[in-house]
Write a protein that holds these residues in place. Structure first.
Motif, mmCIF file in Angstrom:
data_model
loop_
_atom_site.group_PDB
_atom_site.id
_atom_site.type_symbol
_atom_site.label_atom_id
_atom_site.label_comp_id
_atom_site.label_asym_id
_atom_site.label_seq_id
_atom_site.Cartn_x
_atom_site.Cartn_y
_atom_site.Cartn_z
ATOM 1 N N MET A 1 0.843 -1.206 0.000
ATOM 2 C CA MET A 1 0.000 0.000 0.000
ATOM 3 C C MET A 1 0.875 1.252 0.000
ATOM 4 N N TYR A 3 1.050 5.465 0.609
ATOM 5 C CA TYR A 3 0.388 6.475 1.434
ATOM 6 C C TYR A 3 0.654 7.847 0.843
ATOM 7 N N SER A 14 -3.933 6.090 3.262
ATOM 8 C CA SER A 14 -3.682 5.011 2.300
ATOM 9 C C SER A 14 -4.338 5.347 0.966
ATOM 10 N N SER A 281 -6.920 9.684 -1.772
ATOM 11 C CA SER A 281 -7.362 8.329 -1.433
ATOM 12 C C SER A 281 -8.667 8.023 -2.154
#
Length: 328
Positions: A1, A3, A14, A281
């Protein structure tokens, strides 16, 4: 993932996140919510979105209880909620100082948290002066009930007005906007908001990357799977507006592109949203752990979206908004 900073702030969220809209309280309770939230965390998700209106407050209660029972450290996650529709009374909705303060306290009580990381104004309130709303959101921040504030489905003009008030009064302006954004809904993100990214450092937490499931390809003309969102009574109207011939034709046209990349259409659609550098995000919804596992693989699809692939996608959807010359 991966960020990303939420706009120009120092808060890191995230690239893919989880939202409680529709699912928590309507389709899922605490036990199922715990399994979904933990699956998200296992994939590196740290951002979870809610609102006072979701399932009339029940979604916040479920998320709060699930996080508490999972034993998560509060500082490890970013939790947001949204204020606007809090009840039936004349002062239970909107963005007055009264409702913002009372609504925020009620949300925190349901979440069983001392603060949320981000508090959104869920819609613009034309009956309340923007100055009152900006002052109230700063009051919330000054009291430590939220760290940052933002907007959801506001116009660029309204966000600009909020920032003008904040700058004039030496207050904190909104750092994030939460608009709908997907292959079928692009005008705000790609055209209207263009000046906001550079002028104010606005970040985006976008919702409905799959256009309420339409971009998964699971809906065919006249066919609605029994366990899908559009099978819910509350969403029958949305289904009739969304499942039109033109849209379904575009979805069918996207399938060969996904097949060529060797990925499901849903992952392609989510990755396309996340590839936009102005999107901090992408908020995904899911009612099953398997859906989360699949959605999170979209991270691996982003590098596959070469300029050539993006042009192929554009040729099918033909939804790119025209940019005003002054913003180029």
């Amino acid at each position: 993932m991966q960020y990303r900073n939420l706009g120009r702030s120092g808060l890191k969220v995230s690239q893919l996140s989880y939202g409680a809209w529709v699912s928590f309280g309507n389709q899922l309770d605490v036990k199922e919510a715990k399994a979904l939230l933990q699956t998200c965390r296992d994939h590196g998700v740290n951002f979870f979105d809610n609102a006072e209106v979701y399932a009339n407050g029940r979604a916040e209660e479920i998320m709060g209880q699930a996080i508490r029972e999972l034993g998560w450290k509060r500082s490890d996650v970013v939790v947001s909620t949204k204020i606007f529709w809090g009840g039936q009374g004349p002062n239970d909705k909107g963005l007055s100082r009264k409702h913002i303060v009372e609504g925020t306290k009620a949300s925190l009580k349901r979440l069983d948290m001392d603060y949320v990381d981000v508090l959104y104004c869920h819609r613009p309130d034309i009956s309340t002066p923007i100055e009152e709303t900006v002052r109230a959101m700063n009051h919330v921040i000054d009291n430590g009930w939220a760290f940052y504030w933002g907007t959801s489905e506001w116009s660029a003009q309204q966000i600009t007005e909020a920032w003008a008030v904040a700058q004039r009064l030496d207050l904190v302006g909104p750092i994030v906007e939460q608009p709908e954004y997907n292959l079928l809904a692009r005008h705000k993100v790609e055209s209207e908001y263009l000046p906001l990214y550079t002028n104010y450092g606005i970040g985006l937490t976008t919702w409905s990357p799959l256009a309420s499931g339409v971009l998964t390809g699971k809906y065919k003309k006249g066919v609605i799977p029994p366990d899908s969102r559009f099978s819910l009574e509350n969403y029958k109207n949305l289904a009739s507006r969304s499942l039109v011939d033109d849209v379904l034709k575009k979805v069918d046209g996207l399938q060969p592109i996904a097949d060529e990349l060797g990925v499901p259409l849903a992952q392609l659609a989510i990755a396309w949203c996340a590839a936009n550098p102005n999107v901090s995000s992408v908020i995904c919804g899911a009612t099953k752990e398997s859906q989360i596992h699949e959605n999170m693989k979209a991270i691996d699809v982003i590098p596959l979206l070469t300029p050539v692939v993006m042009e192929k996608i554009e040729a099918v959807v033909q939804s790119k908004p025209k940019r005003p010359d002054s913003y180029r």
